[in-house]
Write an enzyme that holds these catalytic residues in place. Structure first.
Site, PDB file in Angstrom:
ATOM      1  N   ASP A   1       0.819  -1.209   0.000  1.00 47.86           N
ATOM      2  CA  ASP A   1       0.000   0.000   0.000  1.00 47.86           C
ATOM      3  C   ASP A   1       0.858   1.267   0.000  1.00 47.86           C
ATOM      4  O   ASP A   1       1.477   1.599   1.008  1.00 47.86           O
ATOM      5  CB  ASP A   1      -0.924  -0.005   1.230  1.00 47.86           C
ATOM      6  CG  ASP A   1      -1.962   1.095   1.190  1.00 47.86           C
ATOM      7  OD1 ASP A   1      -2.070   1.785   0.156  1.00 47.86           O
ATOM      8  OD2 ASP A   1      -2.680   1.261   2.185  1.00 47.86           O
TER       9      ASP A   1
ATOM     10  N   ASP B   1      -1.700   5.516  -6.338  1.00 47.73           N
ATOM     11  CA  ASP B   1      -1.984   4.692  -5.168  1.00 47.73           C
ATOM     12  C   ASP B   1      -2.138   3.230  -5.567  1.00 47.73           C
ATOM     13  O   ASP B   1      -3.024   2.883  -6.350  1.00 47.73           O
ATOM     14  CB  ASP B   1      -3.262   5.187  -4.484  1.00 47.73           C
ATOM     15  CG  ASP B   1      -3.582   4.418  -3.218  1.00 47.73           C
ATOM     16  OD1 ASP B   1      -2.640   3.952  -2.548  1.00 47.73           O
ATOM     17  OD2 ASP B   1      -4.769   4.264  -2.894  1.00 47.73           O
TER      18      ASP B   1
END
Length: 444
Positions: free
Chosen positions: A125, A328
Site C-alpha cells: 500500500d 496509489d
C-alpha cells in the site's frame, strides 16, 4: 543487506485486437518475459498464484464500494493537507502478486517476520505508512480470519514492544498515535482506513526478512490485537507511503528512499516490489516531477496534462488537471476530475460502440461481451508534466471485469487518483530524493 536488483519484464501490448476468453477480465494477452532475476513475488490477492483460495470472496460490487470509500478518504486527507551510504547493488526485489488468495483486487507480497522468520502475506500500500500484522493472542471478535496462523511474538527471539516513554513512540505520527497500552508500559498505535476497517495494538520492533539473507533489523511495525471492518484473508499490510513510519523511509539509509514495483496484469503472473532505484539501468523510463502536499507526507503525486483514446488526444483543458493525481497501489479504479472523465467516457464509448453497454453496471461504462470471440479495445494513454507519456496495458490496464476502470472523482479543482488497474505491467519508480516518478512499459 546487499542483494542484486530484481527486475522482471514483459512486452506491453500496443494494439488491440484481442481474443475474448482468457483471464479474469475476459481477455487473453500473450506476455513475454524479457529478463528475470531473483525476486520476492507480488501477486493479486485474489489470483490463482496467490497462496490460498477462498470461495466466499466479496462480490465485485462490494470490492468497488470499498474502493470508492478508500478513494474518498484519501482525497479528504489530501485536501486537508492542501489548505547510510548505499552501494550500487544495494537493491532488493520482492515478488508481487494479484491478491486473489486473500479476496481482493489489490496486490500482495510475502515477507518473513521474526526470528525464525515466519512468512506473512501483506497488502502492498503506497497510500499508508504503518506496516502491521495480526498478532496472537487475538480472539475471533477482535481479529478477522486470515489465511495463515496469527504471528506469535512470543515465539520470536527478536521481538520487542516499543516502550511508551521513548523517542520512537513520541515520533509516531499523530495520525497513528494511540497513547500507551498494556498498563501504560507500551506504545500504542491505531490506523483507520477509508473503507472503515481499522487496526490497533502495540507498536513494536522486529526483524523483517525481505529476501533470503536480506533483513531489516529493528523494523517498526504494528502488532495488531484489535482489527475491525471488512478485511479479507491477508495477514497484514506493508506501508510504502512517504511518512517516517513506512518501510521506504525506515530503510532509506540502505536504499536511498527510492522504490519501484510492477503489478502483474493477470492472476497467473508475478510482478515485483524493488527497494532502491535502478543505478545502472534506467533505460526505458520516462519521468515526470513528483509533487508533494503540505503537511501530508504519505501521498505521492504527479500532474496529468492529457489523455488520448485510440491515438487521438482528448480536448481537455490543462485546468481540468490542476488539482494533481495521487498514485496509489491500494486504490483499484482511477478517479478523474469531471471534465477529463466525461471526455474519456465519451471517446471510449464511441470506440466501443460495436458492443452492448450494460444498463446498470457496477461502473458506469460496462459491456456485455458474452458471445464475442474477438473484442477490439482502444488504446488509452496518459501524458504527464514534462511530456512523459505512457500507454496503459490493453485490455487489463483499461478494463476491469468488462468495465472501464475509471470513475468521476469530483470537480476539476480537486484531486484525482491513479488506481492499480491503470498501473498494471508498468514499472512505477518513486524516487523522492530526486523528486521524480518514472514509468517503464512492459516490466512484468
Amino acid at each position: 543487506m546487499v542483494s542484486p536488483p530484481v527486475l522482471l519484464f514483459i512486452v506491453l501490448c500496443s494494439c488491440y485486437y484481442i481474443a475474448h476468453g482468457g483471464d479474469e477480465h475476459g481477455f487473453s494477452v500473450t506476455l513475454e518475459p524479457r529478463r528475470a532475476t531473483v525476486s520476492v513475488p507480488l501477486v493479486h490477492r485474489h489470483g490463482s498464484r496467490a497462496p490460498s483460495q477462498n470461495p466466499d470472496k466479496p462480490s465485485f460490487t462490494e470490492r468497488l464500494r470499498r474502493n470508492r470509500a478508500r478513494a474518498n478518504y484519501i482525497m479528504s486527507r489530501a485536501s486537508h493537507g492542501m489548505a547510510s551510504t548505499r552501494g550500487d547493488d544495494a537493491n532488493v526485489s520482492i515478488p508481487t502478486h494479484l491478491g486473489g488468495s486473500v479476496d481482493s483486487l489489490e496486490y500482495v507480497v510475502t515477507v518473513g517476520l521474526g526470528t525464525p522468520a515466519v512468512p506473512q502475506v501483506l497488502l502492498m500500500d503506497t497510500g499508508s505508512d504503518v506496516s502491521w500484522v495480526q498478532c496472537a493472542p487475538c480472539n475471533s471478535t477482535q481479529c478477522y480470519p486470515q489465511k495463515d496462523p496469527l504471528f506469535d511474538p512470543s515465539k520470536s527471539s527478536t521481538y520487542a514492544p516499543i516502550a511508551c516513554d521513548t523517542g520512537t513512540c513520541r515520533k509516531l505520527g499523530d495520525h497513528y498515535q494511540n497513547g500507551c497500552t498494556d498498563g501504560g508500559a507500551h506504545c500504542g498505535y491505531a490506523v483507520e482506513y477509508g473503507d472503515g476497517s481499522k487496526t490497533r495494538g502495540v507498536y513494536s520492533n522486529e526483524t523483517l526478512t525481505l529476501a533470503p539473507g536480506v533483513t531489516v533489523k529493528d523494523f517498526h511495525f504494528g502488532c495488531g490485537h484489535d482489527q475491525r471492518g471488512d478485511n479479507d484473508k491477508y495477514d497484514g499490510l506493508v506501508g510504502l507511503g512517504g511518512a517516517p513510519e513506512s518501510l521506504v523511509v525506515q530503510t532509506s539509509s540502505l536504499y536511498g528512499g527510492a522504490f519501484s514495483y510492477c503489478l502483474p496484469a493477470q492472476n497467473s503472473k508475478a510482478g515485483f516490489l524493488a527497494l532502491g532505484a535502478p543505478s545502472a539501468n534506467a533505460t526505458g523510463f520516462v519521468f515526470t516531477p513528483m509533487r508533494h502536499l503540505p503537511d501530508v507526507a504519505t501521498f505521492y503525486m504527479v500532474t496529468l496534462t492529457g489523455i488520448s483514446v485510440g491515438g487521438k488526444q482528448l480536448d481537455v483543458p490543462p485546468s481540468a488537471f490542476r488539482g494533481g493525481m495521487i498514485i496509489d497501489s491500494g486504490t483499484v479504479v482511477t478517479g478523474l476530475p469531471h471534465t477529463a472523465y466525461n471526455a474519456l467516457q465519451a471517446a471510449f464509448r464511441k470506440a466501443m460502440a460495436a458492443y452492448p453497454l450494460l444498463p446498470n453496471g457496477d461502473l458506469d461504462t460496462c459491456y456485455n461481451l458474452t458471445g464475442y470471440s474477438n473484442v477490439t479495445v482502444p488504446k488509452v494513454a496518459f501524458t504527464f508534466s514534462g511530456g512523459a507519456t505512457i500507454d496503459l496495458d490493453v485490455p487489463n490496464g483499461i478494463l476491469l471485469e468488462d468495465c472501464l476502470a475509471f470513475h468521476e472523482s469530483g470537480p476539476d479543482v480537486g484531486l484525482g487518483i491513479i488506481g492499480n488497474v491503470n498501473q498494471r505491467t508498468l514499472e512505477v519508480l518513486y524516487d523522492a530524493g530526486r523528486g521524480k516518478v518514472g514509468f517503464r512499459s512492459g516490466a512484468c
